[in-house]
Design a protein around this motif. Sequence first.
Motif, PDB file in Angstrom:
ATOM      1  N   UNK A   1       0.820  -1.197   0.000  1.00 60.15           N
ATOM      2  CA  UNK A   1       0.000   0.000   0.000  1.00 60.15           C
ATOM      3  C   UNK A   1       0.864   1.261   0.000  1.00 60.15           C
ATOM      4  N   UNK A   2       1.927   1.242   0.773  1.00 58.26           N
ATOM      5  CA  UNK A   2       2.779   2.414   0.870  1.00 58.26           C
ATOM      6  C   UNK A   2       3.480   2.694  -0.462  1.00 58.26           C
ATOM      7  N   UNK A   3       3.842   1.637  -1.169  1.00 57.48           N
ATOM      8  CA  UNK A   3       4.503   1.807  -2.465  1.00 57.48           C
ATOM      9  C   UNK A   3       3.576   2.518  -3.455  1.00 57.48           C
ATOM     10  N   UNK A   4       2.275   2.196  -3.414  1.00 58.52           N
ATOM     11  CA  UNK A   4       1.323   2.840  -4.315  1.00 58.52           C
ATOM     12  C   UNK A   4       1.230   4.326  -4.017  1.00 58.52           C
ATOM     13  N   UNK A   5       1.232   4.677  -2.736  1.00 60.05           N
ATOM     14  CA  UNK A   5       1.178   6.090  -2.359  1.00 60.05           C
ATOM     15  C   UNK A   5       2.436   6.824  -2.805  1.00 60.05           C
ATOM     16  N   UNK A   6       3.594   6.175  -2.663  1.00 58.47           N
ATOM     17  CA  UNK A   6       4.841   6.789  -3.105  1.00 58.47           C
ATOM     18  C   UNK A   6       4.840   6.994  -4.611  1.00 58.47           C
ATOM     19  N   UNK A   7       4.353   6.011  -5.338  1.00 56.85           N
ATOM     20  CA  UNK A   7       4.308   6.115  -6.787  1.00 56.85           C
ATOM     21  C   UNK A   7       3.372   7.242  -7.222  1.00 56.85           C
ATOM     22  N   UNK A   8       2.229   7.346  -6.567  1.00 58.92           N
ATOM     23  CA  UNK A   8       1.267   8.402  -6.890  1.00 58.92           C
ATOM     24  C   UNK A   8       1.879   9.771  -6.591  1.00 58.92           C
ATOM     25  N   UNK A   9       2.562   9.890  -5.471  1.00 56.79           N
ATOM     26  CA  UNK A   9       3.199  11.158  -5.104  1.00 56.79           C
ATOM     27  C   UNK A   9       4.299  11.520  -6.090  1.00 56.79           C
ATOM     28  N   UNK A  10       5.070  10.515  -6.501  1.00 58.89           N
ATOM     29  CA  UNK A  10       6.148  10.775  -7.462  1.00 58.89           C
ATOM     30  C   UNK A  10       5.589  11.252  -8.796  1.00 58.89           C
ATOM     31  N   UNK A  11       4.513  10.635  -9.251  1.00 58.32           N
ATOM     32  CA  UNK A  11       3.905  11.045 -10.518  1.00 58.32           C
ATOM     33  C   UNK A  11       3.361  12.471 -10.426  1.00 58.32           C
ATOM     34  N   UNK A  12       2.735  12.780  -9.298  1.00 58.17           N
ATOM     35  CA  UNK A  12       2.170  14.109  -9.094  1.00 58.17           C
ATOM     36  C   UNK A  12       3.284  15.169  -9.078  1.00 58.17           C
ATOM     37  N   UNK A  13       4.363  14.892  -8.362  1.00 58.56           N
ATOM     38  CA  UNK A  13       5.476  15.834  -8.297  1.00 58.56           C
ATOM     39  C   UNK A  13       6.158  15.978  -9.654  1.00 58.56           C
ATOM     40  N   UNK A  14       6.293  14.882 -10.371  1.00 61.44           N
ATOM     41  CA  UNK A  14       6.916  14.924 -11.692  1.00 61.44           C
ATOM     42  C   UNK A  14       6.095  15.788 -12.652  1.00 61.44           C
ATOM     43  N   UNK A  15       4.785  15.612 -12.620  1.00 60.82           N
ATOM     44  CA  UNK A  15       3.907  16.410 -13.468  1.00 60.82           C
ATOM     45  C   UNK A  15       4.004  17.887 -13.096  1.00 60.82           C
ATOM     46  N   UNK A  16       4.006  18.182 -11.798  1.00 62.85           N
ATOM     47  CA  UNK A  16       4.101  19.577 -11.335  1.00 62.85           C
ATOM     48  C   UNK A  16       5.432  20.201 -11.763  1.00 62.85           C
ATOM     49  N   UNK A  17       6.513  19.430 -11.668  1.00 67.17           N
ATOM     50  CA  UNK A  17       7.830  19.922 -12.077  1.00 67.17           C
ATOM     51  C   UNK A  17       7.829  20.289 -13.565  1.00 67.17           C
ATOM     52  N   UNK A  49      11.016  15.718  -5.170  1.00 67.56           N
ATOM     53  CA  UNK A  49      10.930  14.488  -5.954  1.00 67.56           C
ATOM     54  C   UNK A  49      12.162  13.616  -5.732  1.00 67.56           C
ATOM     55  N   UNK A  50      13.320  14.217  -5.714  1.00 71.17           N
ATOM     56  CA  UNK A  50      14.555  13.455  -5.488  1.00 71.17           C
ATOM     57  C   UNK A  50      14.607  12.860  -4.084  1.00 71.17           C
ATOM     58  N   UNK A  51      14.136  13.608  -3.088  1.00 69.39           N
ATOM     59  CA  UNK A  51      14.093  13.064  -1.729  1.00 69.39           C
ATOM     60  C   UNK A  51      13.132  11.889  -1.641  1.00 69.39           C
ATOM     61  N   UNK A  52      12.004  12.001  -2.321  1.00 72.83           N
ATOM     62  CA  UNK A  52      11.024  10.923  -2.325  1.00 72.83           C
ATOM     63  C   UNK A  52      11.587   9.672  -3.004  1.00 72.83           C
ATOM     64  N   UNK A  53      12.300   9.870  -4.105  1.00 76.85           N
ATOM     65  CA  UNK A  53      12.932   8.738  -4.789  1.00 76.85           C
ATOM     66  C   UNK A  53      13.970   8.074  -3.884  1.00 76.85           C
ATOM     67  N   UNK A  54      14.713   8.880  -3.141  1.00 77.82           N
ATOM     68  CA  UNK A  54      15.713   8.343  -2.233  1.00 77.82           C
ATOM     69  C   UNK A  54      15.059   7.518  -1.135  1.00 77.82           C
ATOM     70  N   UNK A  55      13.968   8.034  -0.583  1.00 73.15           N
ATOM     71  CA  UNK A  55      13.262   7.300   0.467  1.00 73.15           C
ATOM     72  C   UNK A  55      12.663   6.000  -0.070  1.00 73.15           C
ATOM     73  N   UNK A  56      12.124   6.047  -1.265  1.00 72.88           N
ATOM     74  CA  UNK A  56      11.548   4.847  -1.870  1.00 72.88           C
ATOM     75  C   UNK A  56      12.641   3.814  -2.114  1.00 72.88           C
ATOM     76  N   UNK A  57      13.815   4.271  -2.480  1.00 72.22           N
ATOM     77  CA  UNK A  57      14.943   3.371  -2.698  1.00 72.22           C
ATOM     78  C   UNK A  57      15.335   2.693  -1.400  1.00 72.22           C
TER      79      UNK A  57
END
Length: 65
Positions: A1-17, A49-57
């Motif tokens: 479940x947490x991975x789905x939330x991270x993926x959704x957040x990453x997509x949202x931040x990427x689009x905003x960027x 976005x980079x911090x989120x990617x680092x945390x997901x990693x």
Amino acid sequence: MKQKNLLKSRKKLDLRYKQLMEQAYNLRQTDHEMSDISEFRALKTLNKLNRLKFLARGEHLQSIS
């Protein structure tokens, strides 16, 4: 479940960027100040976005162990 939330957040931040960078590019010829502000916001978004990617990693590495 947490991975789905991270993926959704990453997509949202990427689009905003991408939107902010496009806005900065479009404003570059007409309003330099607004272009700089938009680019600054885009860089702040990219940092998030980079911090989120680092945390997901980190979570991915913990699940492997």
